[in-house]
Motif scaffolding. Structure first.
Motif, PDB file in Angstrom:
ATOM      1  N   SER A 106      32.322  34.593  41.875  1.00 39.19           N
ATOM      2  CA  SER A 106      33.153  34.327  40.709  1.00 39.19           C
ATOM      3  C   SER A 106      32.755  32.944  40.230  1.00 39.19           C
ATOM      4  O   SER A 106      33.251  31.922  40.703  1.00 39.19           O
ATOM      5  CB  SER A 106      34.634  34.351  41.074  1.00 39.19           C
ATOM      6  OG  SER A 106      35.373  33.884  39.961  1.00 39.19           O
TER       7      SER A 106
ATOM      8  N   ALA B 239      38.167  28.856  29.722  1.00 39.31           N
ATOM      9  CA  ALA B 239      36.848  28.417  29.236  1.00 39.31           C
ATOM     10  C   ALA B 239      36.894  28.172  27.732  1.00 39.31           C
ATOM     11  O   ALA B 239      37.397  28.998  26.969  1.00 39.31           O
ATOM     12  CB  ALA B 239      35.807  29.477  29.579  1.00 39.31           C
TER      13      ALA B 239
ATOM     14  N   SER C 245      33.209  31.125  37.649  1.00 36.09           N
ATOM     15  CA  SER C 245      34.159  30.190  37.054  1.00 36.09           C
ATOM     16  C   SER C 245      34.941  29.433  38.137  1.00 36.09           C
ATOM     17  O   SER C 245      35.553  28.406  37.845  1.00 36.09           O
ATOM     18  CB  SER C 245      35.105  30.912  36.094  1.00 36.09           C
ATOM     19  OG  SER C 245      35.694  32.027  36.732  1.00 36.09           O
TER      20      SER C 245
ATOM     21  N   HIS D 216      29.281  40.621  33.005  1.00 42.34           N
ATOM     22  CA  HIS D 216      28.081  39.769  33.092  1.00 42.34           C
ATOM     23  C   HIS D 216      26.829  40.650  33.170  1.00 42.34           C
ATOM     24  O   HIS D 216      25.803  40.346  32.582  1.00 42.34           O
ATOM     25  CB  HIS D 216      28.112  38.903  34.360  1.00 42.34           C
ATOM     26  CG  HIS D 216      29.212  37.886  34.369  1.00 42.34           C
ATOM     27  ND1 HIS D 216      29.349  36.923  33.402  1.00 42.34           N
ATOM     28  CD2 HIS D 216      30.223  37.667  35.245  1.00 42.34           C
ATOM     29  CE1 HIS D 216      30.401  36.174  33.681  1.00 42.34           C
ATOM     30  NE2 HIS D 216      30.956  36.599  34.785  1.00 42.34           N
TER      31      HIS D 216
ATOM     32  N   LEU E 198      32.244  36.006  22.497  1.00 40.57           N
ATOM     33  CA  LEU E 198      32.270  36.629  23.833  1.00 40.57           C
ATOM     34  C   LEU E 198      32.635  38.108  23.702  1.00 40.57           C
ATOM     35  O   LEU E 198      32.009  38.991  24.292  1.00 40.57           O
ATOM     36  CB  LEU E 198      33.288  35.924  24.732  1.00 40.57           C
ATOM     37  CG  LEU E 198      33.628  36.668  26.028  1.00 40.57           C
ATOM     38  CD1 LEU E 198      32.558  36.428  27.074  1.00 40.57           C
ATOM     39  CD2 LEU E 198      34.979  36.257  26.573  1.00 40.57           C
TER      40      LEU E 198
ATOM     41  N   ASP F 152      39.629  34.955  27.477  1.00 43.76           N
ATOM     42  CA  ASP F 152      38.582  35.241  28.454  1.00 43.76           C
ATOM     43  C   ASP F 152      38.362  36.756  28.476  1.00 43.76           C
ATOM     44  O   ASP F 152      38.685  37.427  27.509  1.00 43.76           O
ATOM     45  CB  ASP F 152      38.954  34.654  29.821  1.00 43.76           C
ATOM     46  CG  ASP F 152      38.554  33.179  29.938  1.00 43.76           C
ATOM     47  OD1 ASP F 152      37.741  32.712  29.109  1.00 43.76           O
ATOM     48  OD2 ASP F 152      39.044  32.497  30.845  1.00 43.76           O
ATOM     49  N   ALA F 153      37.861  37.290  29.573  1.00 46.80           N
ATOM     50  CA  ALA F 153      37.564  38.727  29.609  1.00 46.80           C
ATOM     51  C   ALA F 153      38.849  39.506  29.868  1.00 46.80           C
ATOM     52  O   ALA F 153      39.085  40.018  30.957  1.00 46.80           O
ATOM     53  CB  ALA F 153      36.527  39.012  30.675  1.00 46.80           C
TER      54      ALA F 153
ATOM     55  N   SER G  12      34.885  41.239  35.249  1.00 49.64           N
ATOM     56  CA  SER G  12      33.968  40.305  34.593  1.00 49.64           C
ATOM     57  C   SER G  12      32.579  40.425  35.215  1.00 49.64           C
ATOM     58  O   SER G  12      31.568  40.237  34.535  1.00 49.64           O
ATOM     59  CB  SER G  12      34.488  38.869  34.622  1.00 49.64           C
ATOM     60  OG  SER G  12      34.976  38.523  35.866  1.00 49.64           O
TER      61      SER G  12
ATOM     62  N   ASN H   9      41.404  28.125  35.218  1.00 51.93           N
ATOM     63  CA  ASN H   9      40.880  27.350  34.094  1.00 51.93           C
ATOM     64  C   ASN H   9      40.670  28.281  32.911  1.00 51.93           C
ATOM     65  O   ASN H   9      40.497  29.483  33.077  1.00 51.93           O
ATOM     66  CB  ASN H   9      39.585  26.618  34.478  1.00 51.93           C
ATOM     67  CG  ASN H   9      38.434  27.559  34.784  1.00 51.93           C
ATOM     68  OD1 ASN H   9      37.824  28.129  33.876  1.00 51.93           O
ATOM     69  ND2 ASN H   9      38.135  27.749  36.075  1.00 51.93           N
TER      70      ASN H   9
ATOM     71  N   ILE I 142      33.806  27.109  26.341  1.00 56.14           N
ATOM     72  CA  ILE I 142      32.507  27.780  26.176  1.00 56.14           C
ATOM     73  C   ILE I 142      32.361  28.671  27.404  1.00 56.14           C
ATOM     74  O   ILE I 142      32.503  28.198  28.536  1.00 56.14           O
ATOM     75  CB  ILE I 142      31.345  26.761  26.103  1.00 56.14           C
ATOM     76  CG1 ILE I 142      31.493  25.821  24.903  1.00 56.14           C
ATOM     77  CG2 ILE I 142      29.988  27.491  26.065  1.00 56.14           C
ATOM     78  CD1 ILE I 142      31.265  26.420  23.536  1.00 56.14           C
ATOM     79  N   LYS I 143      32.098  29.947  27.176  1.00 61.25           N
ATOM     80  CA  LYS I 143      32.216  30.953  28.242  1.00 61.25           C
ATOM     81  C   LYS I 143      30.942  31.135  29.057  1.00 61.25           C
ATOM     82  O   LYS I 143      29.838  31.135  28.495  1.00 61.25           O
ATOM     83  CB  LYS I 143      32.558  32.322  27.631  1.00 61.25           C
ATOM     84  CG  LYS I 143      33.607  32.317  26.540  1.00 61.25           C
ATOM     85  CD  LYS I 143      34.984  32.015  27.071  1.00 61.25           C
ATOM     86  CE  LYS I 143      36.036  32.055  25.974  1.00 61.25           C
ATOM     87  NZ  LYS I 143      37.368  31.708  26.471  1.00 61.25           N
ATOM     88  N   TYR I 144      31.150  31.363  30.343  1.00 58.19           N
ATOM     89  CA  TYR I 144      30.090  31.868  31.218  1.00 58.19           C
ATOM     90  C   TYR I 144      30.051  33.372  31.001  1.00 58.19           C
ATOM     91  O   TYR I 144      31.028  34.071  31.263  1.00 58.19           O
ATOM     92  CB  TYR I 144      30.449  31.498  32.664  1.00 58.19           C
ATOM     93  CG  TYR I 144      29.846  32.382  33.741  1.00 58.19           C
ATOM     94  CD1 TYR I 144      28.499  32.719  33.728  1.00 58.19           C
ATOM     95  CD2 TYR I 144      30.631  32.846  34.797  1.00 58.19           C
ATOM     96  CE1 TYR I 144      27.953  33.519  34.732  1.00 58.19           C
ATOM     97  CE2 TYR I 144      30.099  33.640  35.801  1.00 58.19           C
ATOM     98  CZ  TYR I 144      28.758  33.977  35.755  1.00 58.19           C
ATOM     99  OH  TYR I 144      28.235  34.766  36.745  1.00 58.19           O
ATOM    100  N   TRP I 145      28.924  33.880  30.510  1.00 57.86           N
ATOM    101  CA  TRP I 145      28.824  35.338  30.273  1.00 57.86           C
ATOM    102  C   TRP I 145      27.366  35.746  30.442  1.00 57.86           C
ATOM    103  O   TRP I 145      26.535  35.478  29.588  1.00 57.86           O
ATOM    104  CB  TRP I 145      29.350  35.692  28.875  1.00 57.86           C
ATOM    105  CG  TRP I 145      29.821  37.120  28.750  1.00 57.86           C
ATOM    106  CD1 TRP I 145      29.363  38.049  27.844  1.00 57.86           C
ATOM    107  CD2 TRP I 145      30.837  37.781  29.514  1.00 57.86           C
ATOM    108  NE1 TRP I 145      30.037  39.239  28.028  1.00 57.86           N
ATOM    109  CE2 TRP I 145      30.947  39.099  29.046  1.00 57.86           C
ATOM    110  CE3 TRP I 145      31.663  37.386  30.576  1.00 57.86           C
ATOM    111  CZ2 TRP I 145      31.834  40.026  29.581  1.00 57.86           C
ATOM    112  CZ3 TRP I 145      32.550  38.304  31.116  1.00 57.86           C
ATOM    113  CH2 TRP I 145      32.631  39.607  30.610  1.00 57.86           C
TER     114      TRP I 145
HETATM  115  O1  PMV Z   1      33.848  33.803  37.032  1.00 56.20           O
HETATM  116  P1  PMV Z   1      33.828  35.199  36.570  1.00 56.20           P
HETATM  117  O2  PMV Z   1      32.686  35.990  37.151  1.00 56.20           O
HETATM  118  O3  PMV Z   1      35.162  35.881  36.757  1.00 56.20           O
HETATM  119  O4  PMV Z   1      33.539  35.182  35.002  1.00 56.20           O
HETATM  120  C1  PMV Z   1      34.328  34.499  34.086  1.00 56.20           C
HETATM  121  C2  PMV Z   1      34.097  35.031  32.732  1.00 56.20           C
HETATM  122  C3  PMV Z   1      34.965  34.454  31.642  1.00 56.20           C
HETATM  123  O5  PMV Z   1      36.266  34.199  32.105  1.00 56.20           O
HETATM  124  C4  PMV Z   1      35.037  35.481  30.515  1.00 56.20           C
HETATM  125  C5  PMV Z   1      34.359  33.207  31.017  1.00 56.20           C
HETATM  126  C6  PMV Z   1      34.501  31.940  31.818  1.00 56.20           C
HETATM  127  O6  PMV Z   1      33.587  31.116  31.687  1.00 56.20           O
HETATM  128  O7  PMV Z   1      35.515  31.720  32.503  1.00 56.20           O
END
Ligand code: PMV
Length: 349
Positions: free
Chosen positions: A160, A30, A162, A216, A262, A302-303, A212, A28, A32-35
């Motif tokens: 993870s 994002a 996301s 975080h 981000l 994303d990251a 990532s 997926n 709006i990002k999970y960070w």
């Molecule tokens: O799910 P993780 O821990 O890989 O973190 C995802 C971080 C981003 O891709 C930057 C943002 C997101 O919401 O997908």
């Protein structure tokens, strides 16, 4: 005193017979990002996030449950052959298998065969699709049919976060949740309601330097992080509104602002994290030129260094052609919003 049972504990149903299942889940992107997280291990986020599940960039995972053994076997399908997974990758999978064993009461071992249809760890959220597919395949191999909420919670528990969003197709929101058990993804808009495309400009296809997970961890060390959390409610609402009204311009302006933020947080963390490469900026410039020429296209990242360009199907050929022409771009993946994951149980091997 009565022991408090969490909702996840109610899926405890062992013992289980031998079984096998294959699941396919997509990555997926994002909006709006999970960070940043309150609990990094279980990926309980500091903020809600919204994403679009893709179609072609997917992970396929086959899980075989063997009650007679406690040994796990983790294999990668590469170039059509099965290979033993590298230790770091296998370690993350086994750790999630341990979580799933603890929650389901399964005590046996799993043989896992996993395949990605896109470059691994290049900011394309391969861990999201990978852990969503793993969670669904393991549940399937145990004969469990997970409801959508439990599937999302379990995928999130992989660490993870996301992955919680990749248990659904279409446009998905993953709330912060007051408690851990309330932090699971739900559908905002089905894929068929707005068939957006994601043209991904590949700038870098290797492993990224900073995971990532580490991003975080460092996010709250940025002096701008607190302000980001204050600004997010309005931005989230703007994205929800744009999705409801299928307004690409409104969506695009917000997602570009969000992606830049981000990376602003990453670059101002301590120590700083630079995911962008010079080619990332070249693609962002090409996207602005497309817009100046009347093509509605908007970028998000994303990251990682790769750039996802969101547009409507009638503009997809023009966007792909323009991004392919950027000299520093190594290739373009043409994807679009996609459906829910699929799980198929197999006869006991
Ligand atoms: O799910 P993780 O821990 O890989 O973190 C995802 C971080 C981003 O891709 C930057 C943002 C997101 O919401 O997908």
């Amino acid at each position: 005193m009565a022991e408090r049972r969490t909702e996840l504990e109610t899926i405890h149903q062992g013992p289980f017979a031998a079984g096998a299942a294959t699941a396919s889940a997509a990555a997926n992107i994002a909006f709006i990002k999970y960070w940043g997280a309150r609990d990094l291990g279980a990926a309980v986020p500091n903020n809600p996030s919204i994403s679009m599940t893709l179609d072609r960039c997917r992970s396929r995972c086959r899980a075989i449950y063997r009650p007679q053994t406690s040994r796990d076997e983790i294999l990668l399908v590469q170039g059509g052959t099965l290979q033993t997974a590298p230790a770091s990758f296998a370690g993350r999978i086994v750790s999630h298998l341990d979580t799933l064993r603890a929650l389901t009461g399964a005590s046996g071992g799993f043989r896992i065969e996993t395949l990605n249809t896109f470059p691994h760890a290049a900011g394309l959220a391969s861990s999201a699709s990978g852990f969503a597919a793993l969670t669904l395949a393991v549940a399937g191999s145990l004969g469990l049919t997970l409801d959508q909420k439990t599937a999302s919670l379990l995928a999130r528990r992989s660490g993870s976060g996301s992955a919680a969003r990749s248990t659904l197709g279409g446009y998905v929101e993953w709330p912060r949740g007051e408690s851990e058990e309330e932090s699971y993804a739900f559908l905002l808009l089905p894929a068929t309601d707005w068939p957006l495309c994601d043209v991904i400009a590949l700038v870098e296809t290797g492993e990224k330097e900073v995971s990532s997970l580490e991003g975080h961890r460092r996010a709250p060390l940025s002096p701008h992080y607190r302000r980001r959390l204050e600004l997010l409610p309005e931005r989230l609402e703007a994205v929800r509104r744009a999705l409801r009204t299928c307004d690409l311009r409104a969506l695009g302006e917000v997602i570009e602002e969000e992606a830049i933020e981000l990376h602003l947080i990453a670059m101002s963390s301590r120590p700083p994290i630079f995911y962008w490469r010079p080619a990332t900026l070249a693609v962002l410039q090409a996207v602005r030129e497309l817009r100046a020429a009347g093509v509605a296209a908007y970028a998000t990242m994303d990251a990682g260094a790769n750039v996802h360009v969101i547009c409507e199907p009638h503009n997809e050929p023009a966007v792909s052609e323009r991004l392919t022409a950027v000299p520093e771009v190594g290739g373009v993946l043409r994807d679009r919003v996609g459906p829910d994951p699929v799980v198929a149980r197999e006869a006991v091997p």
